[in-house]
Design a protein around this motif. Sequence first.
Motif, PDB file in Angstrom:
ATOM      1  N   SER A   1      41.146   4.950  -6.625  1.00 44.90           N
ATOM      2  CA  SER A   1      41.745   5.964  -5.753  1.00 44.90           C
ATOM      3  C   SER A   1      43.013   5.406  -5.126  1.00 44.90           C
ATOM      4  CB  SER A   1      40.759   6.361  -4.646  1.00 44.90           C
ATOM      5  OG  SER A   1      41.386   7.163  -3.665  1.00 44.90           O
ATOM      6  N   TRP A   2      43.953   6.304  -4.817  1.00 48.21           N
ATOM      7  CA  TRP A   2      45.164   5.882  -4.112  1.00 48.21           C
ATOM      8  C   TRP A   2      44.890   5.580  -2.642  1.00 48.21           C
ATOM      9  CZ3 TRP A   2      49.219   4.348  -6.643  1.00 48.21           C
ATOM     10  CH2 TRP A   2      49.486   4.846  -7.910  1.00 48.21           C
ATOM     11  N   VAL A   3      43.718   5.975  -2.163  1.00 52.77           N
ATOM     12  CA  VAL A   3      43.353   5.726  -0.768  1.00 52.77           C
ATOM     13  C   VAL A   3      42.927   4.267  -0.625  1.00 52.77           C
ATOM     14  CG1 VAL A   3      41.838   6.362   1.126  1.00 52.77           C
ATOM     15  CG2 VAL A   3      42.622   8.106  -0.486  1.00 52.77           C
ATOM     16  N   PRO A   4      43.606   3.486   0.226  1.00 54.91           N
ATOM     17  CA  PRO A   4      43.264   2.059   0.331  1.00 54.91           C
ATOM     18  C   PRO A   4      42.121   1.804   1.304  1.00 54.91           C
ATOM     19  CG  PRO A   4      45.140   2.520   1.733  1.00 54.91           C
ATOM     20  CD  PRO A   4      44.796   3.822   1.030  1.00 54.91           C
ATOM     21  N   GLY A   5      41.502   0.649   1.147  1.00 52.76           N
ATOM     22  CA  GLY A   5      40.603   0.128   2.159  1.00 52.76           C
ATOM     23  C   GLY A   5      41.405  -0.727   3.133  1.00 52.76           C
ATOM     24  N   MET A   6      40.719  -1.280   4.128  1.00 53.86           N
ATOM     25  CA  MET A   6      41.424  -2.074   5.148  1.00 53.86           C
ATOM     26  C   MET A   6      40.606  -3.299   5.519  1.00 53.86           C
ATOM     27  SD  MET A   6      44.205  -2.329   6.897  1.00 53.86           S
ATOM     28  CE  MET A   6      44.873  -0.678   6.660  1.00 53.86           C
ATOM     29  N   ARG A   7      41.291  -4.457   5.566  1.00 49.69           N
ATOM     30  CA  ARG A   7      40.680  -5.701   5.996  1.00 49.69           C
ATOM     31  C   ARG A   7      41.554  -6.375   7.037  1.00 49.69           C
ATOM     32  NH1 ARG A   7      40.158  -7.134   0.286  1.00 49.69           N
ATOM     33  NH2 ARG A   7      38.034  -6.691  -0.429  1.00 49.69           N
ATOM     34  N   LEU A   8      40.930  -7.251   7.826  1.00 47.92           N
ATOM     35  CA  LEU A   8      41.650  -8.154   8.722  1.00 47.92           C
ATOM     36  C   LEU A   8      41.395  -9.584   8.261  1.00 47.92           C
ATOM     37  CD1 LEU A   8      41.113  -6.744  12.336  1.00 47.92           C
ATOM     38  CD2 LEU A   8      43.190  -6.660  10.943  1.00 47.92           C
ATOM     39  N   HIS A   9      42.455 -10.401   8.272  1.00 52.71           N
ATOM     40  CA  HIS A   9      42.350 -11.801   7.877  1.00 52.71           C
ATOM     41  C   HIS A   9      42.817 -12.691   9.028  1.00 52.71           C
ATOM     42  CE1 HIS A   9      41.815 -10.981   3.508  1.00 52.71           C
ATOM     43  NE2 HIS A   9      42.528  -9.910   3.795  1.00 52.71           N
ATOM     44  N   LEU A  10      41.935 -13.563   9.491  1.00 52.01           N
ATOM     45  CA  LEU A  10      42.307 -14.603  10.452  1.00 52.01           C
ATOM     46  C   LEU A  10      42.379 -15.896   9.652  1.00 52.01           C
ATOM     47  CD1 LEU A  10      42.840 -15.520  13.374  1.00 52.01           C
ATOM     48  CD2 LEU A  10      40.373 -15.878  13.606  1.00 52.01           C
ATOM     49  N   THR A  11      43.604 -16.454   9.506  1.00 52.51           N
ATOM     50  CA  THR A  11      43.825 -17.516   8.523  1.00 52.51           C
ATOM     51  C   THR A  11      44.604 -18.689   9.107  1.00 52.51           C
ATOM     52  OG1 THR A  11      43.925 -15.821   6.791  1.00 52.51           O
ATOM     53  CG2 THR A  11      44.702 -18.017   6.219  1.00 52.51           C
ATOM     54  N   TYR A  12      44.123 -19.886   8.825  1.00 51.77           N
ATOM     55  CA  TYR A  12      44.901 -21.100   9.062  1.00 51.77           C
ATOM     56  C   TYR A  12      45.573 -21.483   7.750  1.00 51.77           C
ATOM     57  CZ  TYR A  12      46.032 -26.020   8.967  1.00 51.77           C
ATOM     58  OH  TYR A  12      46.690 -27.209   8.766  1.00 51.77           O
TER      59      TYR A  12
ATOM     60  N   ALA B   1      46.411 -11.048   9.967  1.00 50.17           N
ATOM     61  CA  ALA B   1      47.090 -10.090   9.097  1.00 50.17           C
ATOM     62  C   ALA B   1      46.170  -8.932   8.739  1.00 50.17           C
ATOM     63  CB  ALA B   1      47.574 -10.781   7.820  1.00 50.17           C
ATOM     64  N   ALA B   2      46.745  -7.743   8.676  1.00 44.71           N
ATOM     65  CA  ALA B   2      46.027  -6.565   8.206  1.00 44.71           C
ATOM     66  C   ALA B   2      46.353  -6.376   6.724  1.00 44.71           C
ATOM     67  CB  ALA B   2      46.440  -5.338   9.004  1.00 44.71           C
ATOM     68  N   GLU B   3      45.321  -6.117   5.935  1.00 46.90           N
ATOM     69  CA  GLU B   3      45.518  -5.944   4.496  1.00 46.90           C
ATOM     70  C   GLU B   3      45.057  -4.561   4.062  1.00 46.90           C
ATOM     71  OE1 GLU B   3      44.107  -7.877   0.206  1.00 46.90           O
ATOM     72  OE2 GLU B   3      42.829  -8.011   1.982  1.00 46.90           O
ATOM     73  N   ALA B   4      45.929  -3.847   3.380  1.00 39.95           N
ATOM     74  CA  ALA B   4      45.547  -2.619   2.689  1.00 39.95           C
ATOM     75  C   ALA B   4      45.240  -3.003   1.245  1.00 39.95           C
ATOM     76  CB  ALA B   4      46.675  -1.600   2.747  1.00 39.95           C
ATOM     77  N   PHE B   5      44.060  -2.627   0.744  1.00 38.26           N
ATOM     78  CA  PHE B   5      43.691  -3.017  -0.619  1.00 38.26           C
ATOM     79  C   PHE B   5      43.149  -1.823  -1.395  1.00 38.26           C
ATOM     80  CE2 PHE B   5      39.835  -3.479   1.840  1.00 38.26           C
ATOM     81  CZ  PHE B   5      38.807  -3.105   0.990  1.00 38.26           C
ATOM     82  N   TRP B   6      43.322  -1.900  -2.714  1.00 40.58           N
ATOM     83  CA  TRP B   6      42.921  -0.830  -3.610  1.00 40.58           C
ATOM     84  C   TRP B   6      41.894  -1.354  -4.601  1.00 40.58           C
ATOM     85  CZ3 TRP B   6      47.579  -1.454  -1.449  1.00 40.58           C
ATOM     86  CH2 TRP B   6      48.161  -0.347  -0.822  1.00 40.58           C
ATOM     87  N   ASN B   7      40.826  -0.606  -4.788  1.00 39.46           N
ATOM     88  CA  ASN B   7      39.750  -0.956  -5.708  1.00 39.46           C
ATOM     89  C   ASN B   7      40.071  -0.338  -7.072  1.00 39.46           C
ATOM     90  OD1 ASN B   7      37.358  -1.272  -7.144  1.00 39.46           O
ATOM     91  ND2 ASN B   7      36.055  -0.871  -5.375  1.00 39.46           N
ATOM     92  N   LEU B   8      40.370  -1.193  -8.057  1.00 40.29           N
ATOM     93  CA  LEU B   8      40.740  -0.712  -9.387  1.00 40.29           C
ATOM     94  C   LEU B   8      39.546  -0.527 -10.304  1.00 40.29           C
ATOM     95  CD1 LEU B   8      43.866  -2.990 -10.007  1.00 40.29           C
ATOM     96  CD2 LEU B   8      43.735  -0.793  -8.812  1.00 40.29           C
ATOM     97  N   GLY B   9      38.359  -0.889  -9.826  1.00 36.32           N
ATOM     98  CA  GLY B   9      37.162  -0.809 -10.646  1.00 36.32           C
ATOM     99  C   GLY B   9      36.891  -2.116 -11.370  1.00 36.32           C
ATOM    100  N   ASN B  10      35.666  -2.302 -11.817  1.00 30.30           N
ATOM    101  CA  ASN B  10      35.257  -3.516 -12.527  1.00 30.30           C
ATOM    102  C   ASN B  10      35.550  -4.777 -11.717  1.00 30.30           C
ATOM    103  OD1 ASN B  10      34.388  -2.059 -14.840  1.00 30.30           O
ATOM    104  ND2 ASN B  10      36.520  -1.952 -15.558  1.00 30.30           N
ATOM    105  N   ASP B  11      35.406  -4.708 -10.392  1.00 29.12           N
ATOM    106  CA  ASP B  11      35.601  -5.844  -9.476  1.00 29.12           C
ATOM    107  C   ASP B  11      37.065  -6.270  -9.320  1.00 29.12           C
ATOM    108  OD1 ASP B  11      33.050  -6.134  -8.564  1.00 29.12           O
ATOM    109  OD2 ASP B  11      32.482  -7.691  -9.990  1.00 29.12           O
ATOM    110  N   TRP B  12      38.014  -5.468  -9.789  1.00 29.46           N
ATOM    111  CA  TRP B  12      39.441  -5.792  -9.626  1.00 29.46           C
ATOM    112  C   TRP B  12      39.979  -5.125  -8.360  1.00 29.46           C
ATOM    113  CZ3 TRP B  12      42.326  -9.235 -12.221  1.00 29.46           C
ATOM    114  CH2 TRP B  12      41.880  -9.685 -13.471  1.00 29.46           C
ATOM    115  N   GLU B  13      40.783  -5.878  -7.603  1.00 28.97           N
ATOM    116  CA  GLU B  13      41.429  -5.357  -6.403  1.00 28.97           C
ATOM    117  C   GLU B  13      42.858  -5.879  -6.313  1.00 28.97           C
ATOM    118  OE1 GLU B  13      37.651  -5.050  -3.258  1.00 28.97           O
ATOM    119  OE2 GLU B  13      39.302  -6.459  -2.908  1.00 28.97           O
ATOM    120  N   VAL B  14      43.727  -5.094  -5.698  1.00 26.86           N
ATOM    121  CA  VAL B  14      45.070  -5.549  -5.333  1.00 26.86           C
ATOM    122  C   VAL B  14      45.265  -5.240  -3.853  1.00 26.86           C
ATOM    123  CG1 VAL B  14      46.059  -5.270  -7.634  1.00 26.86           C
ATOM    124  CG2 VAL B  14      46.123  -3.351  -6.023  1.00 26.86           C
ATOM    125  N   GLY B  15      46.006  -6.104  -3.155  1.00 22.61           N
ATOM    126  CA  GLY B  15      46.170  -5.907  -1.717  1.00 22.61           C
ATOM    127  C   GLY B  15      47.539  -6.322  -1.235  1.00 22.61           C
TER     128      GLY B  15
END
Length: 270
Positions: free
Chosen positions: A99-110, A166-180
């Motif tokens: 779907s073109w609708v993204p999910g959303m994650r937060l990353h706290l990263t060193y 950082a806030a990440e918008a990510f897309w589920n492409l299916g078969n465990d593939w994602e882009v963000g």
Amino acid sequence: MKTIQSCRVRHSGRVAVRAERKPGRAWRTAAVAATLGCAAVSAHAESFFSIEAGLGASRAIRAGDMQYFDEGLPHKTPVDSFAARAGIAVNLIDAPVRSWVPGMRLHLTYSYWGKLNWTATVAQDSGNFPQGNGGYSAATKSCIDNNCGQMRTFNSSGVTHSISLAAEAFWNLGNDWEVGLSAGPAIYFGPWRSTYIANEDGVFGPAGSAEQVSHRIVPHLGAVAGFSVSKGAFSLGYSYLYAPPHFAGTGDDVPSGIKGAHMVYLGYRF
């Protein structure tokens, strides 16, 4: 009469056996239900919160000419280094599959952006010559009237660390593939040390005189941005750090020699 009585005894025995099995079946049913419930809760917790880490390589962005080296004079100022990152990710919104609708994650990263070691032959600045008849010129990448003034060797080193949210918008492409795609603020630290050694007698002292300066460990506000492609728990990512040089406000303080960095990494999500 005996046959009937015998049938009643056998029938009564079957009823007793069934009565004895009911508690066992109930316990097994409860155990299966509890196991499935725990698995569901565990799966939900794993999808909501995860630990991530990555190793890779970075390329720093030099602050520019006349910042610990003169571009037109001999210098060795490598910018490539080992890099690493680690942090936590929190899933806020799941992404629908394909779907073109993204999910959303937060990353706290060193992030560790690497260590640099530089050496350079440096001339006096043109500002040290009021008559305009000498010193290094950034415009021409050379010394004015071939008059460099007193030459010195600058030996410099520094590292860069950051902590980002950082806030990440990510897309589920299916078969465990994602882009963000991700972006957010960062606090960065760029401790830097440099030793200026006089190559000859002059205004900075006799040959061999040394002056040491440093940029202390002071937090500064910057930003990060990046993107990633992942398959299951594995990912390939790119991150950029915006880290403009700053003075710490002390007399012997100097800014860092870089103004940002790029990082390419291989990551794993636990």
